[in-house]
Write an enzyme that holds these catalytic residues in place. Structure first.
Site, PDB file in Angstrom:
ATOM      1  N   SER A  42      43.802  19.775  18.105  1.00  0.00           N
ATOM      2  CA  SER A  42      42.861  18.511  18.927  1.00  0.00           C
ATOM      3  C   SER A  42      42.079  17.968  18.459  1.00  0.00           C
ATOM      4  O   SER A  42      41.248  18.730  17.423  1.00  0.00           O
ATOM      5  CB  SER A  42      42.773  19.137  19.813  1.00  0.00           C
ATOM      6  OG  SER A  42      43.234  19.575  21.410  1.00  0.00           O
ATOM      7  N   LYS A  73      44.048  13.046  24.363  1.00  0.00           N
ATOM      8  CA  LYS A  73      44.012  13.831  25.294  1.00  0.00           C
ATOM      9  C   LYS A  73      42.390  14.294  24.570  1.00  0.00           C
ATOM     10  O   LYS A  73      41.338  14.895  25.350  1.00  0.00           O
ATOM     11  CB  LYS A  73      43.506  15.065  23.503  1.00  0.00           C
ATOM     12  CG  LYS A  73      43.499  16.206  23.612  1.00  0.00           C
ATOM     13  CD  LYS A  73      43.716  17.217  24.538  1.00  0.00           C
ATOM     14  CE  LYS A  73      42.704  18.292  24.846  1.00  0.00           C
ATOM     15  NZ  LYS A  73      43.645  19.488  23.959  1.00  0.00           N
ATOM     16  N   LYS A 116      33.682  21.063  20.629  1.00  0.00           N
ATOM     17  CA  LYS A 116      34.136  20.112  18.887  1.00  0.00           C
ATOM     18  C   LYS A 116      34.459  18.976  19.849  1.00  0.00           C
ATOM     19  O   LYS A 116      34.702  17.716  19.522  1.00  0.00           O
ATOM     20  CB  LYS A 116      35.290  21.057  17.960  1.00  0.00           C
ATOM     21  CG  LYS A 116      35.814  20.214  17.407  1.00  0.00           C
ATOM     22  CD  LYS A 116      37.345  19.716  18.008  1.00  0.00           C
ATOM     23  CE  LYS A 116      38.160  21.252  18.346  1.00  0.00           C
ATOM     24  NZ  LYS A 116      39.011  20.490  18.243  1.00  0.00           N
TER      25      LYS A 116
END
Length: 301
Positions: A103, A178, A246
């Site tokens: 990701s 995502k 993150k």
């Protein structure tokens, strides 16, 4: 759908962490030759025990690979592993299919695809959702960006890893979807955490309350998968707060770039950052519950 039956491929799998290890093992079980590489050797040894092969370097892992899969923590690692002097693109054969299942930001995905094109390597960005349990069970949701023909070739491989496999657009589109997934999951976990603290402070029977909530409109995959951990205060990481922190940075950066205003996303990103600042970064993201407890004057144990 794929145009042919599943055929055995030689797959280099780089990044054998919480997600990567079970994913690589599932590819072995599906009949593929899987050559694993990881910075720490024990994860490679576990793959060998599961029937895979080990490699001590990226170069050795990708030398004979038809497909290279990377499953890494964040953008710096993907950049180093793929684009670095000793990285995938320096050693992969032309025609290799590189599938980055990490990701990362949509911008990094596009940069990797462009660099791959310069080397004759085809690239898909294919981040996943479903956490450790989904990886182990082979029921991940996989959102894929890139060329349709490359997606068709990769689909049988994805079939060993997940059950919801969708081509969502060009390079970078998988990472955009995502980011949206991580926004929805974070807000859901935060709402569930607030409900848990509210119910407990009100004196409700929490297991019963969560059971009935799960059967109505408030029900969700987040509630089903995270309620036991919250009930037992068991925050063994399936997906660490560090990584979701993150990802929330990716969400907020991408939203700013596109002009999308995300009030709940921004607030939840700050609550994720608070959890990390309070030392919870290595815990599962359901440990957002500890932040609600702190705000409510309860000592998080």
């Amino acid at each position: 759908m794929g145009t042919s039956a599943v055929q055995s491929r030689t797959i280099a799998f780089i990044g054998l962490g919480i997600m990567g290890s079970p994913m690589a093992a599932n590819l072995v079980r599906a009949g593929h030759t899987v050559v694993g590489h990881n910075r720490s050797r024990p994860a490679v040894d576990r793959l060998v025990e599961a029937g895979g092969q080990g490699a001590d370097s990226i170069a050795a892992a990708v030398a004979d690979a038809d497909v290279v899969i990377t499953m890494l923590p964040a953008d710096p690692q993907v950049t180093e592993v793929v684009l670095g002097e000793n990285g995938v693109l320096a050693h992969a054969r032309p025609g290799t299919l590189l599938i980055d299942m990490s990701s990362v930001s949509p911008q990094t995905a596009v940069a990797v695809a462009e660099a791959g094109g310069d080397k004759g390597v085809r690239v898909l960005d294919a981040p996943v959702s479903g956490g450790e349990a989904g990886a182990v069970e082979g029921v991940l949701s996989i959102m894929v960006g890139g060329d349709a023909a490359d997606f068709d070739e990769a689909e049988p491989i994805f079939g060993a890893l997940g059950t919801t496999i969708v081509h969502v657009g060009p390079h970078g589109a998988g990472q955009t979807v995502k980011a949206a997934n991580q926004l929805i999951v974070a807000v859901n976990i935060q709402a569930l955490a607030e409900a848990v603290v509210f119910l407990e402070k009100a004196g409700a029977d929490l297991p019963s309350a969560l059971e009935v909530l799960g059967g109505g409109l408030a029900g969700s995959t987040v509630l089903a998968r995270k309620k036991d951990g919250m009930l037992n205060r068991d925050f063994k990481p399936g997906f660490r707060i560090d990584l979701h922190h993150k990802d929330m940075g990716i969400v907020t950066d991408a939203a700013r770039a596109t002009g999308a205003v995300l009030p709940l996303g921004s607030l939840t990103a700050q609550l994720m950052a608070s959890a990390r600042a309070n030392g919870d970064g290595s815990l599962d993201h359901s440990a957002l519950l500890r932040g609600v407890e702190r705000l409510s004057g309860r000592t998080a144990e």
